[in-house]
Design a protein around this motif. Structure first.
Motif, PDB file in Angstrom:
ATOM      1  N   ALA A  89       1.039   8.362 -13.717  1.00 17.06           N
ATOM      2  CA  ALA A  89      -0.422   8.476 -13.717  1.00 17.06           C
ATOM      3  C   ALA A  89      -0.973   8.630 -12.303  1.00 17.06           C
ATOM      4  CB  ALA A  89      -1.036   7.250 -14.395  1.00 17.06           C
ATOM      5  N   ALA A  90      -0.265   8.043 -11.320  1.00 21.59           N
ATOM      6  CA  ALA A  90      -0.708   8.116  -9.931  1.00 21.59           C
ATOM      7  C   ALA A  90      -0.115   9.315  -9.197  1.00 21.59           C
ATOM      8  CB  ALA A  90      -0.339   6.825  -9.200  1.00 21.59           C
ATOM      9  N   GLY A  91       0.692  10.095  -9.890  1.00 18.83           N
ATOM     10  CA  GLY A  91       1.298  11.269  -9.278  1.00 18.83           C
ATOM     11  C   GLY A  91       2.473  10.953  -8.375  1.00 18.83           C
ATOM     12  N   ILE A  92       3.105   9.813  -8.575  1.00 20.97           N
ATOM     13  CA  ILE A  92       4.269   9.402  -7.774  1.00 20.97           C
ATOM     14  C   ILE A  92       5.532   9.752  -8.556  1.00 20.97           C
ATOM     15  CG2 ILE A  92       5.410   7.499  -6.576  1.00 20.97           C
ATOM     16  CD1 ILE A  92       2.693   6.028  -6.622  1.00 20.97           C
ATOM     17  N   THR A  93       6.416  10.506  -7.941  1.00 20.30           N
ATOM     18  CA  THR A  93       7.572  11.036  -8.667  1.00 20.30           C
ATOM     19  C   THR A  93       8.874  10.289  -8.440  1.00 20.30           C
ATOM     20  OG1 THR A  93       7.989  12.608  -6.873  1.00 20.30           O
ATOM     21  CG2 THR A  93       6.572  13.352  -8.684  1.00 20.30           C
ATOM     22  N   ALA A  94       8.925   9.396  -7.430  1.00 17.84           N
ATOM     23  CA  ALA A  94      10.171   8.684  -7.132  1.00 17.84           C
ATOM     24  C   ALA A  94       9.837   7.343  -6.481  1.00 17.84           C
ATOM     25  CB  ALA A  94      11.043   9.522  -6.192  1.00 17.84           C
ATOM     26  N   PRO A  95      10.740   6.359  -6.607  1.00 17.65           N
ATOM     27  CA  PRO A  95      10.474   5.061  -5.984  1.00 17.65           C
ATOM     28  C   PRO A  95      10.501   5.179  -4.459  1.00 17.65           C
ATOM     29  CG  PRO A  95      12.713   5.150  -6.828  1.00 17.65           C
ATOM     30  CD  PRO A  95      12.024   6.378  -7.337  1.00 17.65           C
ATOM     31  N   PRO A  96       9.719   4.375  -3.766  1.00 14.00           N
ATOM     32  CA  PRO A  96       9.674   4.432  -2.304  1.00 14.00           C
ATOM     33  C   PRO A  96      10.966   3.912  -1.683  1.00 14.00           C
ATOM     34  CG  PRO A  96       8.429   2.547  -3.084  1.00 14.00           C
ATOM     35  CD  PRO A  96       8.827   3.339  -4.298  1.00 14.00           C
ATOM     36  N   LYS A  97      11.353   4.511  -0.557  1.00 14.61           N
ATOM     37  CA  LYS A  97      12.564   4.093   0.134  1.00 14.61           C
ATOM     38  C   LYS A  97      12.270   3.386   1.453  1.00 14.61           C
ATOM     39  CE  LYS A  97      15.614   7.606  -1.856  1.00 14.61           C
ATOM     40  NZ  LYS A  97      16.582   8.698  -1.557  1.00 14.61           N
ATOM     41  N   THR A  98      11.120   3.659   2.049  1.00 14.10           N
ATOM     42  CA  THR A  98      10.746   3.012   3.309  1.00 14.10           C
ATOM     43  C   THR A  98       9.451   2.239   3.108  1.00 14.10           C
ATOM     44  OG1 THR A  98       9.445   4.894   4.089  1.00 14.10           O
ATOM     45  CG2 THR A  98      11.806   4.871   4.635  1.00 14.10           C
ATOM     46  N   PHE A  99       9.152   1.345   4.038  1.00 15.40           N
ATOM     47  CA  PHE A  99       7.948   0.536   3.894  1.00 15.40           C
ATOM     48  C   PHE A  99       6.671   1.357   4.023  1.00 15.40           C
ATOM     49  CE2 PHE A  99      10.542  -3.399   4.913  1.00 15.40           C
ATOM     50  CZ  PHE A  99      10.429  -3.904   3.628  1.00 15.40           C
ATOM     51  N   SER A 100       6.685   2.425   4.790  1.00 12.45           N
ATOM     52  CA  SER A 100       5.484   3.252   4.862  1.00 12.45           C
ATOM     53  C   SER A 100       5.240   3.934   3.518  1.00 12.45           C
ATOM     54  CB  SER A 100       5.607   4.291   5.983  1.00 12.45           C
ATOM     55  OG  SER A 100       6.686   5.174   5.748  1.00 12.45           O
ATOM     56  N   GLU A 101       6.300   4.396   2.874  1.00 10.97           N
ATOM     57  CA  GLU A 101       6.167   4.981   1.540  1.00 10.97           C
ATOM     58  C   GLU A 101       5.726   3.923   0.530  1.00 10.97           C
ATOM     59  OE1 GLU A 101       9.982   6.615   0.643  1.00 10.97           O
ATOM     60  OE2 GLU A 101       9.787   8.299   2.028  1.00 10.97           O
ATOM     61  N   PHE A 102       6.289   2.729   0.669  1.00 11.80           N
ATOM     62  CA  PHE A 102       5.955   1.635  -0.247  1.00 11.80           C
ATOM     63  C   PHE A 102       4.478   1.269  -0.140  1.00 11.80           C
ATOM     64  CE2 PHE A 102       5.751  -2.987  -1.184  1.00 11.80           C
ATOM     65  CZ  PHE A 102       6.238  -2.974  -2.485  1.00 11.80           C
ATOM     66  N   ASP A 103       3.979   1.122   1.086  1.00  9.31           N
ATOM     67  CA  ASP A 103       2.570   0.781   1.293  1.00  9.31           C
ATOM     68  C   ASP A 103       1.661   1.855   0.690  1.00  9.31           C
ATOM     69  OD1 ASP A 103       3.695  -1.279   2.696  1.00  9.31           O
ATOM     70  OD2 ASP A 103       2.577  -0.945   4.543  1.00  9.31           O
ATOM     71  N   ALA A 104       2.023   3.131   0.939  1.00  6.65           N
ATOM     72  CA  ALA A 104       1.205   4.223   0.412  1.00  6.65           C
ATOM     73  C   ALA A 104       1.188   4.210  -1.115  1.00  6.65           C
ATOM     74  CB  ALA A 104       1.732   5.561   0.928  1.00  6.65           C
ATOM     75  N   ASP A 105       2.347   3.957  -1.729  1.00 10.15           N
ATOM     76  CA  ASP A 105       2.419   3.908  -3.189  1.00 10.15           C
ATOM     77  C   ASP A 105       1.654   2.710  -3.738  1.00 10.15           C
ATOM     78  OD1 ASP A 105       3.941   6.173  -3.150  1.00 10.15           O
ATOM     79  OD2 ASP A 105       5.843   5.176  -3.593  1.00 10.15           O
ATOM     80  N   ALA A 106       1.774   1.568  -3.063  1.00 12.68           N
ATOM     81  CA  ALA A 106       1.067   0.376  -3.521  1.00 12.68           C
ATOM     82  C   ALA A 106      -0.435   0.605  -3.532  1.00 12.68           C
ATOM     83  CB  ALA A 106       1.416  -0.813  -2.632  1.00 12.68           C
ATOM     84  N   MET A 107      -0.930   1.340  -2.547  1.00 19.19           N
ATOM     85  CA  MET A 107      -2.361   1.635  -2.483  1.00 19.19           C
ATOM     86  C   MET A 107      -2.760   2.643  -3.563  1.00 19.19           C
ATOM     87  SD  MET A 107      -2.704   1.753   1.679  1.00 19.19           S
ATOM     88  CE  MET A 107      -4.469   2.063   1.720  1.00 19.19           C
ATOM     89  N   LYS A 108      -1.929   3.668  -3.787  1.00 18.91           N
ATOM     90  CA  LYS A 108      -2.227   4.649  -4.837  1.00 18.91           C
ATOM     91  C   LYS A 108      -2.251   4.001  -6.215  1.00 18.91           C
ATOM     92  CE  LYS A 108      -0.164   8.787  -2.695  1.00 18.91           C
ATOM     93  NZ  LYS A 108       0.942   9.790  -2.826  1.00 18.91           N
ATOM     94  N   LEU A 109      -1.390   3.032  -6.419  1.00 21.26           N
ATOM     95  CA  LEU A 109      -1.267   2.379  -7.723  1.00 21.26           C
ATOM     96  C   LEU A 109      -2.319   1.311  -7.971  1.00 21.26           C
ATOM     97  CD1 LEU A 109       2.608   2.033  -7.601  1.00 21.26           C
ATOM     98  CD2 LEU A 109       1.368   3.359  -9.319  1.00 21.26           C
ATOM     99  N   THR A 110      -3.058   0.956  -6.951  1.00 19.19           N
ATOM    100  CA  THR A 110      -4.056  -0.100  -7.071  1.00 19.19           C
ATOM    101  C   THR A 110      -5.375   0.459  -7.600  1.00 19.19           C
ATOM    102  OG1 THR A 110      -3.070  -1.431  -5.310  1.00 19.19           O
ATOM    103  CG2 THR A 110      -5.411  -1.817  -5.793  1.00 19.19           C
ATOM    104  N   ILE A 111      -5.839  -0.124  -8.683  1.00 20.33           N
ATOM    105  CA  ILE A 111      -7.110   0.261  -9.303  1.00 20.33           C
ATOM    106  C   ILE A 111      -8.030  -0.959  -9.268  1.00 20.33           C
ATOM    107  CG2 ILE A 111      -8.238   1.151 -11.364  1.00 20.33           C
ATOM    108  CD1 ILE A 111      -5.478   2.255 -12.221  1.00 20.33           C
ATOM    109  N   THR A 112      -9.070  -0.886  -8.467  1.00 21.18           N
ATOM    110  CA  THR A 112      -9.971  -2.030  -8.330  1.00 21.18           C
ATOM    111  C   THR A 112     -11.004  -2.046  -9.451  1.00 21.18           C
ATOM    112  OG1 THR A 112     -11.420  -0.776  -6.842  1.00 21.18           O
ATOM    113  CG2 THR A 112      -9.682  -2.105  -5.832  1.00 21.18           C
ATOM    114  N   ALA A 113     -11.558  -3.221  -9.680  1.00 20.91           N
ATOM    115  CA  ALA A 113     -12.613  -3.407 -10.677  1.00 20.91           C
ATOM    116  C   ALA A 113     -13.572  -4.451 -10.128  1.00 20.91           C
ATOM    117  CB  ALA A 113     -12.034  -3.846 -12.015  1.00 20.91           C
TER     118      ALA A 113
END
Length: 449
Positions: A174-198
């Motif tokens: 749903a977030a357009g992420i095609t593979a699990p992150p391998k580095t912390f910069s990728e991880f941080d970026a994915d964590a932010m993309k996956l976060t939906i605030t309310a």
């Protein structure tokens, strides 16, 4: 089986170490592999085995292994006593006498330093050598590391826990992420993309980064950096090792990126019990989680409403070549030094810790990672794609664990407390916090000697 260090504090660990020091002084018996050990001459002998497993599936698995061992050794009988905590075992070893167990297992790898230094457990090194077992070729490197202390191999690994990344494939798509992150910069970026605030909370959080987030610990994250914790002089090096400062800075930065400590902690109060269907990864409240191999069984049994998968946890960008590593801990097993049935006890310990079929059968039953290289590669091992991730992490030469010390996990508890202080802002000066914590760790170790 995983036992968290969160219920322990530095003062408690130091006290436990002091108790073991008294225990060592009180132990006046001597081990015997001679005439008093009847099994050595083929006569019937019964050994007592204390362990911590308590759930039905677990106790059945260990009892099945005991039955298989007794068929191979008809003259050795094993009396198993389950649900034994470390403190009870320590008290029994201190008291001595006929009620003392011959073999003990523990879920707390941090206690190896105490067991070895106080010599309440037998050094198994000579027995391994006598029987032609090379520990370095037999056991997973990280698991072997946490079973010895200053050259004393007083314990052996019996299955292990391996930590990695769980991710919600449905949320990733749903977030357009095609593979699990391998580095912390990728991880941080994915964590932010996956976060939906309310509003002031979240509909979905990419990752819960705080150290109150279940399995999140400094030691777990530091395994991705390859931290050593102590220098060659035996003193804490966390204040001088740039990897340690980098980990705390990364974690603190991710807390800020995902909304800040107060907002995250408020959201965390809505999470259910970690070991239930209300676990936030199972409910979809978080899209990624740092967790152990046992979670694969829970997710399969609970039939969660989304696709999920596992991968190694990311590594620092400047260590991308080490991707595939992870943190390991597990169950340890040893022989009481005062046991008068050392030969029989060793046959049992050797069987359950080195026999491939015994390890694989046990691992399949309780969904832990087997601890020998041969068992990790066994075709009899139940290893679907999700679980196989953890097998590969266990075999990875970069995988890491926490070193043994004379006072158990006191230093880990001190580092966890520092993590709480840094992420919450109570300690704004990271360098000063590390320096203070290093002094605290060194003082506690000196006191325990």
């Amino acid at each position: 089986m995983h036992l968290s260090l969160r219920s322990r504090r530095p003062s408690a660990a130091v006290a436990a170490s002091a108790a073991l020091a008294l225990l060592a002084a009180a132990c006046t018996g001597t081990s015997s592999t001679g005439e008093s050990d009847l099994s050595a001459s083929g006569k019937d002998v019964t050994i007592t085995f204390w362990h911590g497993w308590s759930q039905g599936r677990e106790t059945k698995a260990i009892n099945d292994n005991i039955t298989a061992f007794e068929k191979l050794h008809p003259n050795i009988h094993v009396k198993a006593v389950g649900n034994i905590a470390d403190d009870k075992a320590e008290q029994a070893l201190r008291a001595g006498g006929p009620g003392t167990p011959d073999v003990v297992s523990s879920f707390t790898t941090a206690n190896v330093g105490k067991f070895c230094s106080s010599k309440v457990w037998t050094d198994l090194g000579p027995l391994l050598k006598r029987d032609g077992i090379d520990p370095a070729k037999t056991f997973s490197p990280a698991m072997l590391k946490y079973t010895q202390y200053e050259g004393n191999q007083c314990s052996l690994p019996l299955l292990g826990d391996v930590f990695g990344l769980y991710y919600n494939k449905t949320a990733f798509a749903a977030a357009g992420i095609t593979a699990p992150p391998k580095t912390f910069s990728e991880f941080d970026a994915d964590a932010m993309k996956l976060t939906i605030t309310a509003g002031d909370t979240y509909k979905q959080l990419g990752f819960m980064p705080t150290f109150h987030g279940y399995e999140n610990t400094p030691s777990g994250f530091l395994a991705q950096y390859g931290a050593t914790y102590f220098g060659t002089d035996g003193k804490s090096n966390i204040a001088s090792d740039p990897k340690v400062a980098a980990m705390y800075a990364w974690q603190k930065g991710l807390v800020a990126k995902l909304g800040g400590y107060d907002k995250l902690e408020k959201y965390r109060t809505t999470f259910g019990d970690e070991f239930s269907t209300k676990n936030p990864f199972e409910t979809g409240q978080v899209a990624m989680a740092f967790d152990g191999e046992w979670r694969t069984a829970s997710l399969a049994e609970d039939k969660v409403a989304f696709e999920w998968a596992t991968a190694p946890f990311p590594v620092p960008d400047d260590q991308a070549a080490t991707y595939g590593r992870g943190y390991q801990s597990g169950t340890i097993m040893g022989i009481a030094r005062t046991s008068q049935k050392q030969a029989a006890a060793w046959e049992f310990v050797k069987y359950v810790t080195t026999d491939t079929d015994a390890l694989v059968t046990f691992a399949n039953a309780i969904h832990n990672v087997p601890s020998t290289m041969a068992s990790l590669d066994s075709p009899k091992l139940d290893s679907g794609p999700a679980f196989r991730t953890f097998l590969e992490i266990a075999k990875n030469p970069y995988s890491n664990t926490t070193p043994a010390t004379i006072n158990g996990n006191a230093y880990q508890a001190s580092m966890l407390t520092l993590g709480y202080d840094i992420e919450s802002g109570r300690q704004p000066d990271l360098r000063q916090g590390l320096a203070n914590t290093a002094k605290e760790i060194n003082a506690a170790i000196s006191q325990a000697k």
